[in-house]
Design a protein around this motif. Structure first.
Motif, short mmCIF file in Angstrom:
data_model
loop_
_atom_site.label_atom_id
_atom_site.label_comp_id
_atom_site.label_asym_id
_atom_site.label_seq_id
_atom_site.Cartn_x
_atom_site.Cartn_y
_atom_site.Cartn_z
N ALA A 215 -25.09 -18.11 7.71
CA ALA A 215 -24.61 -19.29 7.52
C ALA A 215 -23.51 -20.11 7.96
CB ALA A 215 -25.03 -18.72 6.24
N LEU A 216 -22.84 -18.96 8.57
CA LEU A 216 -20.96 -18.76 9.10
C LEU A 216 -21.66 -19.84 10.56
CD1 LEU A 216 -18.70 -19.11 8.99
CD2 LEU A 216 -18.68 -16.35 9.76
N GLN A 217 -22.25 -19.35 11.22
CA GLN A 217 -22.78 -19.69 12.29
C GLN A 217 -23.98 -20.90 12.19
OE1 GLN A 217 -24.95 -17.02 14.21
NE2 GLN A 217 -23.50 -17.47 16.57
N GLN A 218 -24.49 -21.23 11.30
CA GLN A 218 -25.21 -22.84 11.54
C GLN A 218 -24.24 -23.74 10.50
OE1 GLN A 218 -28.73 -21.44 8.90
NE2 GLN A 218 -30.02 -21.00 10.52
N THR B 251 -18.70 -3.01 -2.44
CA THR B 251 -18.94 -2.82 -0.78
C THR B 251 -18.67 -4.32 -0.06
OG1 THR B 251 -20.25 -0.97 -1.49
CG2 THR B 251 -21.07 -2.12 0.30
N THR B 252 -18.44 -4.20 0.68
CA THR B 252 -17.46 -5.29 1.46
C THR B 252 -17.95 -5.88 3.33
OG1 THR B 252 -15.74 -5.30 -0.42
CG2 THR B 252 -15.23 -6.76 1.50
N PHE B 253 -18.09 -6.83 3.65
CA PHE B 253 -18.37 -6.89 5.09
C PHE B 253 -17.26 -7.64 5.52
CE2 PHE B 253 -22.05 -5.45 2.47
CZ PHE B 253 -22.00 -4.13 3.65
N HIS B 254 -16.90 -7.78 6.82
CA HIS B 254 -16.06 -8.27 7.37
C HIS B 254 -17.01 -9.77 7.89
CE1 HIS B 254 -15.04 -7.06 11.55
NE2 HIS B 254 -15.17 -6.22 11.02
N ILE B 255 -16.71 -10.71 8.41
CA ILE B 255 -17.12 -12.01 9.71
C ILE B 255 -16.26 -12.45 10.30
CG2 ILE B 255 -19.32 -12.74 10.15
CD1 ILE B 255 -20.72 -12.60 6.91
N THR B 256 -16.39 -12.52 11.12
CA THR B 256 -15.16 -13.39 12.26
C THR B 256 -15.93 -14.04 13.24
OG1 THR B 256 -13.51 -11.01 11.76
CG2 THR B 256 -13.18 -13.41 13.61
N ALA B 257 -15.69 -15.51 13.18
CA ALA B 257 -16.66 -16.42 13.79
C ALA B 257 -15.48 -17.32 15.20
CB ALA B 257 -16.99 -17.93 13.16
N LYS B 258 -15.77 -16.67 16.48
CA LYS B 258 -14.19 -17.11 17.24
C LYS B 258 -14.78 -18.82 18.21
CE LYS B 258 -13.24 -12.51 18.25
NZ LYS B 258 -12.61 -11.12 19.19
N THR B 259 -13.96 -19.70 17.24
CA THR B 259 -14.57 -20.26 18.08
C THR B 259 -13.46 -21.19 19.05
OG1 THR B 259 -13.94 -21.87 16.34
CG2 THR B 259 -15.35 -21.49 15.77
N ARG B 260 -13.65 -21.96 19.85
CA ARG B 260 -12.56 -22.93 20.27
C ARG B 260 -11.40 -23.81 19.56
NH1 ARG B 260 -13.07 -28.60 19.89
NH2 ARG B 260 -14.58 -29.59 19.24
N SER C 103 -19.89 -20.55 17.89
CA SER C 103 -19.08 -19.13 17.33
C SER C 103 -19.86 -18.32 18.20
CB SER C 103 -18.65 -19.49 15.87
OG SER C 103 -19.77 -19.58 15.19
N GLU C 104 -19.46 -17.06 17.91
CA GLU C 104 -19.14 -15.72 18.79
C GLU C 104 -18.34 -15.04 17.57
OE1 GLU C 104 -18.11 -14.26 22.92
OE2 GLU C 104 -18.99 -15.62 23.38
N VAL C 105 -19.88 -14.19 16.86
CA VAL C 105 -19.71 -13.45 15.17
C VAL C 105 -19.19 -11.81 15.48
CG1 VAL C 105 -20.28 -13.16 12.84
CG2 VAL C 105 -20.89 -15.51 14.52
#
Length: 287
Positions: A141-144, A264-273, A154-156
């Protein structure tokens, strides 16, 4: 984490196709399909599936006898009876043979996946179940969402977050998750990324044309859309236990610490320009 392997034992091509279709959007993958009890025992030994779906009527034996043969080579085998029949006698005999759960045809996707998740949780752990079935849809969902909203690829990076807090400097949008499981999602980015993000989203060329309030409001709107999309991804699979989102709350500032107790936690990091855009998704323990 590797896919959770499922072996289907059923001599009906239609039934097998329907089960495979129900599992197609999940972290469960069909590793083998057996049409007879003899074939089921052989394939079980070769493929070592995490769980088995078992039809009652097979050409060379019934599902209960097939279960006995499989459990003779693996006493810990997880087997779900998926049959047109589900009377008290069948359930009693099935439990004696070692069948773990019973589903009656026609089955819905939610019942099937819920049952498989419960059976496999002891093998792969609650954290893995939450990661694969509930957190990963938010990665997509984050990338889209970033591409559809501001046209950036993005690279996630994605993984479990063992901290009990989240530190943010910039903007953080907090959105509650209700239903099953409960939890919350936080979309965050630093101030510079926030301003660049809002400029693209609002189609402004001059940074001076955007106030801080407009910039944070843009991120809030985007976060609501992205998290909503993640929830929709989950609801596409778990149709009868729908998750919902609460109205977003936005915090802007420096050195913001947001606690995540008993999640219970998860991190998502999108690297963009334009910079890094993060999502932190947590689910209540015990769900």
């Amino acid at each position: 984490m590797e896919k959770v392997k499922v072996m289907i034992v059923d001599d009906s091509k239609i039934s097998c196709a329907m089960l495979e279709e129900k599992l197609a959007k999940t972290n469960f993958v069909v590793c083998a399909v057996a049409k007879t009890a003899a074939e089921a025992v052989q394939l079980y030994a070769e493929q070592e599936p995490d769980v088995v779906t078992m039809d009652m009527n097979l050409p060379d034996a019934d599902g209960i006898e097939c279960t006995r043969r499989i459990r003779a080579i693996d006493s810990g085998a997880r087997i779900v009876m998926v049959s047109a029949m589900k009377d008290a006698s069948l359930v009693s005999r099935g439990r004696e043979a070692g069948i773990s759960a019973f589903l009656q045809k026609p089955i819905n996707t939610n019942d099937l996946i819920d049952t498989l998740m419960i059976l496999c949780q002891s093998r792969i752990g609650q954290e893995a179940v939450l990661r694969e079935s509930y957190a990963k849809p938010f990665v997509r969902a984050l990338q889209q969402g970033l591409f559809s909203l501001i046209g950036v690829h993005s690279e996630v990076e994605f993984g479990v977050d063992n901290r009990h807090f989240l530190d943010v400097s910039g903007v953080a949008v907090i959105i509650g998750l209700t239903g099953y499981p409960t939890g919350r999602a936080i979309v965050s980015m630093d101030s510079d990324t926030m301003r660049k993000f809002s400029m693209i989203m609002m189609e402004r060329d001059d940074p001076d044309m955007i106030s801080e309030e407009e910039a944070s409001d843009s991120v809030e709107e985007a976060a609501n859309i992205i998290v909503g999309r993640g929830v929709s991804n989950i609801n596409d699979v778990f149709k009868d236990k729908e998750m919902r989102i609460t109205p977003p709350g936005t915090i802007v500032g420096t050195n913001i610490r947001i606690a995540s107790p008993k999640l219970t936690t998860f991190h998502i990091t999108a690297k963009t320009r334009i910079g890094e855009i993060s999502m932190n998704v947590g689910f209540a323990e015990g769900e």
